[in-house]
Design a protein around this motif. Structure first.
Motif, PDB file in Angstrom:
ATOM      1  N   ASP A  65      34.094  44.370  22.738  1.00 22.35           N
ATOM      2  CA  ASP A  65      35.239  43.095  23.930  1.00 22.35           C
ATOM      3  C   ASP A  65      35.810  44.445  21.976  1.00 22.35           C
ATOM      4  O   ASP A  65      37.330  44.052  22.555  1.00 22.35           O
ATOM      5  N   LEU A  66      36.121  43.604  21.215  1.00 16.98           N
ATOM      6  CA  LEU A  66      37.217  44.232  19.665  1.00 16.98           C
ATOM      7  C   LEU A  66      36.852  45.454  20.087  1.00 16.98           C
ATOM      8  O   LEU A  66      38.323  45.572  19.875  1.00 16.98           O
ATOM      9  N   LEU A  67      35.152  46.240  19.908  1.00 16.03           N
ATOM     10  CA  LEU A  67      35.860  47.379  19.515  1.00 16.03           C
ATOM     11  C   LEU A  67      36.127  48.454  20.312  1.00 16.03           C
ATOM     12  O   LEU A  67      36.813  48.688  20.169  1.00 16.03           O
ATOM     13  N   ALA A  68      35.961  47.957  21.549  1.00 16.65           N
ATOM     14  CA  ALA A  68      37.332  48.447  22.988  1.00 16.65           C
ATOM     15  C   ALA A  68      38.591  48.538  23.010  1.00 16.65           C
ATOM     16  O   ALA A  68      39.129  49.247  22.807  1.00 16.65           O
ATOM     17  N   GLN A  69      38.817  47.016  22.396  1.00 17.85           N
ATOM     18  CA  GLN A  69      40.516  46.695  21.864  1.00 17.85           C
ATOM     19  C   GLN A  69      40.732  48.365  21.122  1.00 17.85           C
ATOM     20  O   GLN A  69      42.130  48.691  21.368  1.00 17.85           O
ATOM     21  N   ILE A  70      39.899  47.484  20.359  1.00 16.66           N
ATOM     22  CA  ILE A  70      40.113  49.534  18.965  1.00 16.66           C
ATOM     23  C   ILE A  70      40.624  50.063  19.003  1.00 16.66           C
ATOM     24  O   ILE A  70      41.370  50.934  19.079  1.00 16.66           O
ATOM     25  N   ARG A  71      39.666  50.578  19.790  1.00 16.67           N
ATOM     26  CA  ARG A  71      39.506  52.018  20.539  1.00 16.67           C
ATOM     27  C   ARG A  71      40.416  51.920  21.364  1.00 16.67           C
ATOM     28  O   ARG A  71      41.142  53.186  21.149  1.00 16.67           O
ATOM     29  N   LYS A  72      40.913  51.579  22.088  1.00 19.19           N
ATOM     30  CA  LYS A  72      42.250  51.953  23.054  1.00 19.19           C
ATOM     31  C   LYS A  72      43.139  51.991  22.267  1.00 19.19           C
ATOM     32  O   LYS A  72      44.199  52.497  22.547  1.00 19.19           O
ATOM     33  N   ILE A  73      43.503  51.053  21.110  1.00 15.26           N
ATOM     34  CA  ILE A  73      44.516  50.937  20.353  1.00 15.26           C
ATOM     35  C   ILE A  73      45.579  52.586  19.991  1.00 15.26           C
ATOM     36  O   ILE A  73      46.247  53.083  19.958  1.00 15.26           O
ATOM     37  N   SER A  74      43.890  53.076  19.742  1.00 17.26           N
ATOM     38  CA  SER A  74      43.527  54.158  18.248  1.00 17.26           C
ATOM     39  C   SER A  74      43.695  55.436  19.055  1.00 17.26           C
ATOM     40  O   SER A  74      44.167  56.450  19.380  1.00 17.26           O
TER      41      SER A  74
END
Length: 296
Positions: free
Chosen positions: A91-100
């Protein structure tokens, strides 16, 4: 003569974020005020998300001294992504990738010469198109309603003119804002701007429409800004250019819907922190209970 930008869609937005943030010193000595978190998300991310939710994909941030953290936030972070992936934190990985994945452009304002000067730095990026502007410390919560910037864009498409985002403020607050002097239109939430008066007394205030950090602006503002002389403190003010525009063409003020937080001052920031936390499904109930039982 048909102006070249007429009938063009709004595809671009500008976030002025070059100020020193002196009201939050010493925290903002090295950390941009736009990166101060509201719970677990930087203030500027709320601004960027509003722009994206309004249908705009091309974003320019006007940055300045000690603002590198903003660029780092919207950049990729391979080591962090690898760590999250190896830790199974999907879940956190998806959030970080969405931001970048958000495409953000940057230009530096070399000297702090006011909001008008910051907007001038965007001239080449805008390239003769109407555009949105949201101040980097001005967050608006609209829930399931239309984003505040989208509301202004809709009024632009109706009028073909610059639209200043406003809200009606209580009488005792008019002396804290730039107040619109205008004439009524068919829309009770919109005035045609005749002038703008900076921080008038209650008796002097021509209305309670206060300009609050959101704009949709036609590109002819750049010619006006280039001719605008610096005022107090050597700054070029966007308000001065908008006043000139209002005297020469139609400019409107729209009372947008939503709760606005001025996170550029400490009380506004604290209100945003508390109220956004209370709205969170994962925090709201526990935090509300904590506040009910709080004894200081």
């Amino acid at each position: 003569m048909l102006l070249s930008w007429k009938n063009k869609k709004i595809r671009k937005a500008v976030i002025p974020a070059a100020g020193f943030g002196t009201r939050f010193l010493p925290e903002t000595k090295a950390m941009p005020k736009e990166m101060l978190p509201i719970v677990d998300k930087p203030t500027i991310q709320y601004i960027v998300e509003e722009i994206l939710a309004s249908g705009i994909q091309k974003i320019l941030i006007i940055s300045g001294h000690a603002k590198r953290a903003i660029e780092d936030h919207f950049d990729s972070s391979p080591e962090l992504e690898q760590h999250l992936e190896e830790s199974g934190k999907e879940d956190l990985l998806a959030q970080i990738r969405k931001i970048s994945d958000i495409k953000v452009h940057y230009v530096r304002q070399p000297y702090m010469r006011g909001l008008g000067d910051a907007i001038l730095c965007a001239k080449e990026f805008i390239d003769d198109e109407p555009f949105g502007v949201i101040l980097g410390d001005d967050v608006v919560y609209t829930g399931d309603g239309e984003p505040a910037l989208k509301q202004l864009m809709d009024r632009y498409y109706e009028t073909g003119s610059t639209v200043i985002g406003c809200q009606v403020v209580p009488e005792d607050k008019v002396s804290s804002y730039g107040i619109i002097q205008g004439e009524e239109t068919e829309n009770p939430d919109m005035l045609r701007v005749l002038d703008m008066i900076e921080k008038p007394s209650i008796k002097e205030a021509p209305s309670r429409f206060a300009a609050l950090g959101r704009y949709v602006i036609t590109p002819d503002v750049f010619d006006i800004l280039e001719m605008t002389r610096p005022g107090k403190g050597g700054e070029i003010q966007l308000t001065d250019a908008l006043r000139v525009m209002a005297h020469a063409e139609k400019v409107y003020a729209y009372n947008f819907k939503g709760k606005r937080y001025d996170t550029g001052n400490k009380l506004g920031y604290l209100k945003a922190m508390v109220e956004f936390a209370l709205r969170r499904e994962d925090l709201g109930d526990q935090f509300r209970e904590y506040l009910k039982n709080l004894k200081v």
